[in-house]
Enzyme design. Structure first.
Site, PDB file in Angstrom:
ATOM      1  NE  ARG A  46      -3.086   0.204   3.156  1.00  0.00           N
ATOM      2  CZ  ARG A  46      -2.478   0.419   4.334  1.00  0.00           C
ATOM      3  NH1 ARG A  46      -1.875   1.569   4.572  1.00  0.00           N
ATOM      4  NH2 ARG A  46      -2.494  -0.503   5.274  1.00  0.00           N
ATOM      5  CE1 TYR A  98     -17.053  11.593 -15.194  1.00  0.00           C
ATOM      6  CE2 TYR A  98     -16.194  11.702 -12.964  1.00  0.00           C
ATOM      7  CZ  TYR A  98     -16.747  10.980 -13.995  1.00  0.00           C
ATOM      8  OH  TYR A  98     -16.995   9.645 -13.835  1.00  0.00           O
ATOM      9  CG  ASP A 170     -10.093  16.559 -14.452  1.00  0.00           C
ATOM     10  OD1 ASP A 170      -9.441  16.002 -15.357  1.00  0.00           O
ATOM     11  OD2 ASP A 170     -11.115  16.059 -13.939  1.00  0.00           O
ATOM     12  CE  LYS A 195     -12.930   8.460 -17.890  1.00  0.00           C
ATOM     13  NZ  LYS A 195     -13.235   9.690 -17.195  1.00  0.00           N
TER      14      LYS A 195
HETATM   15  C1  LIG Z   1     -13.710  10.114 -15.898  1.00  0.00           C
HETATM   16  C2  LIG Z   1     -13.319  11.427 -15.375  1.00  0.00           C
HETATM   17  C3  LIG Z   1     -12.948  11.592 -14.031  1.00  0.00           C
HETATM   18  C4  LIG Z   1     -13.050  10.468 -13.017  1.00  0.00           C
HETATM   19  O1  LIG Z   1     -12.154   9.449 -13.266  1.00  0.00           O
HETATM   20  P1  LIG Z   1     -12.409   7.883 -12.941  1.00  0.00           P
HETATM   21  O2  LIG Z   1     -11.171   7.254 -13.416  1.00  0.00           O
HETATM   22  O3  LIG Z   1     -13.645   7.475 -13.672  1.00  0.00           O
HETATM   23  O4  LIG Z   1     -12.606   7.784 -11.459  1.00  0.00           O
HETATM   24  C5  LIG Z   1     -12.520  12.840 -13.627  1.00  0.00           C
HETATM   25  N1  LIG Z   1     -12.478  13.889 -14.496  1.00  0.00           N
HETATM   26  C6  LIG Z   1     -12.822  13.756 -15.786  1.00  0.00           C
HETATM   27  C7  LIG Z   1     -12.736  14.940 -16.685  1.00  0.00           C
HETATM   28  C8  LIG Z   1     -13.262  12.530 -16.270  1.00  0.00           C
HETATM   29  O5  LIG Z   1     -13.620  12.421 -17.551  1.00  0.00           O
END
Ligand SMILES: *Cc1c(COP(=O)(O)O)cnc(C)c1O
Length: 379
Positions: A46, A98, A170, A195
């Protein structure tokens, strides 16, 4: 080293025990010590795992930061940042972001006494009135999900420095190939590596990159104390995905541009939201801070009845109807009922996210096939 080279080599050394060129998947929970406290820097997985550390180092190089930290999902990485705050602290966040981030902020962190202001960040000057002595963090997303609005990261960084706030961007939609927020003055970059970084729709993963070592230490403490760490197999999949990010992103960008321009000319299509249009309100800023416009876009039909939208969403053959984005395959999504369903309807519509909005994640298939698919589905 240029980014395309870093994507393949950064953070990755041949395995010292075998010479394996690919980072081994260290599938272990613990490490043997020769005497109490005598070990090679690894005690318990961890806290430390070599596969994860290779990815953390790669991510730091790729985002031009000093430190990377990986989490079991993008949301877990967001959660770790919010855990830096204490009750009474305030956050300024984008009003178009998001849905899962919005849910985490309003349903989990509001409950423990953290206050959020959701504001339109396209005009950075509109943000300052929300700053007070309790403000700690600015949370931005650019391009925004799903309306593809652009936020000026350098202007936001100047504002956050002036008020000694933390700025987290982000960067999931742009990926490090198109935009590097730390270079523009952000303190933290977040990725849902699920993504574009993973890129093959086969892993859930998140990461943070930063320069400040004390911020890294605080977030590392949260990472190991709260335990939302990714497994080594997942880290390996993201490391593997990184190696082709530049090649995939070039195709996402060119396919995205062709499809956005095609949609805009279609007589049955209403508005198209794509930040590469010269008349997009954020175009100048996008040109300045991004190296391309990516493969994400949204649009509406002129007939915005639920029947017309539903018909389209169930008639595409190559574009799969699914949440998520950034994979090699093209996806179509209905934000109002899927990715953004956790945002109250009034709030959504006020910010321009209507019931008829359709979002595309344009993949890297042949663009003629993709256009053909949309053509038959729109009719
Ligand atoms: C999908 C997404 C997230 C969250 O990520 P996960 O891997 O699904 O937890 C955060 N910000 C954006 C812009 C996203 O598209």
């Amino acid at each position: 080293m240029k980014l395309s080279t870093k994507l393949i080599h950064a953070g990755v050394e041949p395995d010292p025990s075998t010479g394996a060129i690919m980072t081994p998947i260290y599938q272990t929970s613990t490490y043997v010590q020769t005497a109490p406290g005598v070990h090679k820097g690894y005690e318990y997985a961890r806290s430390q795992n070599p596969t994860r550390q290779a990815l953390e180092s790669a991510m730091a190089h790729i985002e031009n930061g000093k430190h990377g930290l990986c989490f079991s999902s993008g949301v877990a990485a967001t959660d770790a940042v919010l855990r830096l705050l204490v009750p009474g602290d305030e956050v300024i966040a984008a009003n178009d972001m998001y849905g899962g981030t919005y849910r985490l902020f309003t349903k989990i962190f509001e409950k423990v006494g953290i206050r959020f202001h959701f504001v339109n960040m396209q005009e950075v000057s509109a943000i300052e009135p929300y700053i007070n002595s309790n403000t700690r963090l600015i949370w931005a997303e650019t391009p925004t999900n799903p309306l593809m609005n652009i936020v000026d990261i350098a202007a936001l960084a100047a504002l956050s420095k002036k008020h000694k706030l933390l700025l987290c961007v982000d960067n999931t939609f742009a990926s490090p190939y198109l935009q590097n927020p730390l270079d523009l003055g952000a303190d933290l970059v977040l990725h849902s590596a699920t993504k574009y970084l993973g890129g093959h729709s086969d892993v859930i993963h998140g990461c943070l990159v930063m320069n400040d070592t004390s911020l890294r230490d605080q977030l590392y403490f949260i990472q190991k104390s709260c335990g939302a760490v990714p497994g080594p197999q997942d880290c390996f999949l993201v490391l593997r995905g990184l190696k082709t990010l530049h090649v995939r992103m070039d195709r996402h960008c060119s396919n995205g541009e062709a499809i956005a321009r095609w949609l805009r000319k279609h007589p049955k299509v209403g508005k198209v939201y794509w930040c590469g249009f010269e008349d997009h309100p954020g175009y100048a800023v996008a040109k300045k801070q991004m190296r391309g416009f990516g493969g994400m876009m949204s649009f509406t039909l002129k007939d915005d009845s639920l029947e017309a939208v539903t018909r389209l969403l169930s008639s595409t053959k190559l574009f799969a109807l699914a949440e998520s984005l950034g994979g090699v395959e093209s996806l179509i999504n209905h934000p109002a009922s899927m990715t953004h369903a956790s945002i109250p309807r009034d709030e959504r519509i006020k910010n321009g996210l209507t019931d008829s909005l359709i979002r595309l994640s344009v993949g890297i298939e042949d663009v003629d096939d993709l256009i053909g698919d949309l053509k038959q589905a729109i009719g």
